[in-house]
Design an enzyme around this catalytic site. Structure first.
Site, PDB file in Angstrom:
ATOM      1  N   ASN A  15      37.184  45.054  66.658  1.00 16.91           N
ATOM      2  CA  ASN A  15      36.904  45.747  68.158  1.00 16.91           C
ATOM      3  C   ASN A  15      36.776  47.138  68.109  1.00 16.91           C
ATOM      4  O   ASN A  15      37.392  47.810  67.465  1.00 16.91           O
ATOM      5  CB  ASN A  15      38.474  45.438  68.726  1.00 16.91           C
ATOM      6  CG  ASN A  15      38.402  46.318  70.108  1.00 16.91           C
ATOM      7  OD1 ASN A  15      37.627  46.516  70.552  1.00 16.91           O
ATOM      8  ND2 ASN A  15      39.711  46.240  70.661  1.00 16.91           N
ATOM      9  N   TRP A  16      35.673  47.287  68.363  1.00 11.47           N
ATOM     10  CA  TRP A  16      34.979  48.768  67.953  1.00 11.47           C
ATOM     11  C   TRP A  16      35.341  49.610  69.158  1.00 11.47           C
ATOM     12  O   TRP A  16      35.131  50.750  69.264  1.00 11.47           O
ATOM     13  CB  TRP A  16      33.587  48.578  68.059  1.00 11.47           C
ATOM     14  CG  TRP A  16      32.939  48.277  66.576  1.00 11.47           C
ATOM     15  CD1 TRP A  16      33.657  47.757  65.526  1.00 11.47           C
ATOM     16  CD2 TRP A  16      31.605  47.973  66.038  1.00 11.47           C
ATOM     17  NE1 TRP A  16      33.039  47.314  64.688  1.00 11.47           N
ATOM     18  CE2 TRP A  16      31.728  47.506  64.897  1.00 11.47           C
ATOM     19  CE3 TRP A  16      30.426  48.457  66.666  1.00 11.47           C
ATOM     20  CZ2 TRP A  16      30.475  47.321  63.957  1.00 11.47           C
ATOM     21  CZ3 TRP A  16      29.318  48.054  65.833  1.00 11.47           C
ATOM     22  CH2 TRP A  16      29.375  47.574  64.376  1.00 11.47           C
ATOM     23  N   GLU A 113      44.888  49.044  75.633  1.00  9.00           N
ATOM     24  CA  GLU A 113      44.151  49.974  76.166  1.00  9.00           C
ATOM     25  C   GLU A 113      43.765  49.721  77.725  1.00  9.00           C
ATOM     26  O   GLU A 113      43.769  50.358  78.487  1.00  9.00           O
ATOM     27  CB  GLU A 113      43.196  50.587  75.429  1.00  9.00           C
ATOM     28  CG  GLU A 113      43.831  51.068  74.074  1.00  9.00           C
ATOM     29  CD  GLU A 113      43.076  51.015  72.761  1.00  9.00           C
ATOM     30  OE1 GLU A 113      41.823  50.635  72.892  1.00  9.00           O
ATOM     31  OE2 GLU A 113      43.544  51.175  71.599  1.00  9.00           O
ATOM     32  N   GLY A 249      40.951  47.583  64.466  1.00  3.53           N
ATOM     33  CA  GLY A 249      39.946  48.593  65.145  1.00  3.53           C
ATOM     34  C   GLY A 249      39.408  49.453  64.204  1.00  3.53           C
ATOM     35  O   GLY A 249      38.136  49.076  63.658  1.00  3.53           O
ATOM     36  N   GLY A 250      40.129  50.557  63.663  1.00  6.02           N
ATOM     37  CA  GLY A 250      39.316  51.640  62.856  1.00  6.02           C
ATOM     38  C   GLY A 250      38.656  51.159  61.767  1.00  6.02           C
ATOM     39  O   GLY A 250      37.618  51.392  61.311  1.00  6.02           O
TER      40      GLY A 250
HETATM   41  P1  13P Z   1      43.673  49.776  64.904  1.00  7.94           P
HETATM   42  O1  13P Z   1      42.936  48.692  63.827  1.00  7.94           O
HETATM   43  O2  13P Z   1      42.743  50.952  64.839  1.00  7.94           O
HETATM   44  O3  13P Z   1      45.003  50.196  64.788  1.00  7.94           O
HETATM   45  O4  13P Z   1      43.208  49.210  66.251  1.00  7.94           O
HETATM   46  C1  13P Z   1      44.031  47.750  66.603  1.00  7.94           C
HETATM   47  C2  13P Z   1      43.083  47.331  67.768  1.00  7.94           C
HETATM   48  O5  13P Z   1      43.633  47.932  69.043  1.00  7.94           O
HETATM   49  C3  13P Z   1      42.244  46.152  67.651  1.00  7.94           C
HETATM   50  O6  13P Z   1      42.148  45.717  69.082  1.00  7.94           O
END
Ligand code: 13P
Length: 272
Positions: A15-16, A113, A249-250
């Site tokens: 998920n970017w 989010e 995410g990251g």
């Molecule tokens: P991170 O992997 O950056 O913690 O983000 C997780 C996320 O919200 C994926 O949807």
């Protein structure tokens, strides 16, 4: 509840969020192609080609058309959100048919989010999920508790409410529903949930899901874990029962890092 089996494939989804411009997306896929052509072995390619291991990226809307380059295996591309109506006066939203028109078949729904910052509720999540499943999309529905909810012992109650918002999918033929458990306190913090927390919570989710949609559908619904997943911790996360992949995410933003996550997914198939 049956013991978990690897009858479900492994899904590694990136998920970017609001990162990576069109130019950066093109650079990512060009580097990803070069890198995976060089380092992926036959086993890894074969897992990806057979879809025992699935890769999916959710870039920004503007990058949807450009990703990915032709690779030696499929990478699904998905949208980070979509409206339940097919058209109309909904400024700032995008519809299923618009996404389908450009070849998109995967959608993320109810990310924390969106719930925290954009007023997404269990009801709107339900409407999006129902409509998009009916339109044939693969829908990754995100659930998860906040730190305060976990610390006050409300995790199961919150997850139960979120799972109650799954629509009645018994009437939908071949619904492609995937759940992603993303504890809000683990997102972007560098502190993933522990193996014990994931094992307990995913077991609870599978049971709640079974009550909601029936044992058979619950058994075949993939459950992902998300929240500070990295190439360093993914192997231990994928060892947890009822974990069928990760929403990242990251660590999905860099080609080598995303490739490492996929390699870990491929390895975990060999030991299950
Ligand atoms: P991170 O992997 O950056 O913690 O983000 C997780 C996320 O919200 C994926 O949807």
């Amino acid at each position: 509840m049956n013991p978990p089996t690897r009858s479900r494939s492994i899904l590694i989804a990136g998920n970017w969020k609001m990162n990576s411009s069109l130019q950066e997306t093109e650079k990512f896929f060009s580097e990803f192609k070069n890198y995976t052509d060089r380092v992926f072995n036959d086993q890894e390619i074969s897992h990806l080609k057979s879809q025992a291991l699935q890769a999916c990226i959710f870039p920004s809307f503007t990058s949807l058309l450009k990703a990915p380059l032709p690779l030696s295996f499929p990478v699904h591309i998905g949208a980070q959100n979509a409206h339940w109506e097919k058209k109309g006066s909904f400024t700032g939203e995008i519809s299923g048919p618009m996404l389908k028109e450009v070849g998109i078949q995967w959608v993320l729904v109810g990310h924390s989010e969106r719930r925290q910052f954009f007023g997404e509720t269990n009801l709107t999540v339900q409407k999006r999920t129902e409509s998009l499943l009916k339109q044939g999309f693969h829908v990754i529905l995100c659930i998860g508790e906040s730190r305060e909810e976990r610390e006050s012992g409300k995790t199961k109650e919150i997850l139960s409410q979120q799972i109650q918002s799954i629509p009645d999918i018994s009437a939908i033929s071949d619904p492609h529903l995937i759940l992603a458990y993303e504890p809000v306190w683990a997102i972007g913090t560098g502190v993933a949930a522990s193996q014990e927390q994931i094992i307990e919570t995913h077991q609870n989710i599978r049971c709640l899901l079974s009550e909601k949609i029936g044992a058979n559908l619950a058994e075949t619904t993939p459950l992902l874990y998300g929240g500070s997943v990295t190439p360093d911790n993914i192997t231990s996360l994928l060892q947890c029962p009822h974990v069928d992949g990760a929403l990242v995410g990251g660590a999905s933003l860099q080609p080598e890092s995303f490739a490492s996550l996929l390699r870990a997914g491929s390895k975990s198939l060999l030991f299950s």
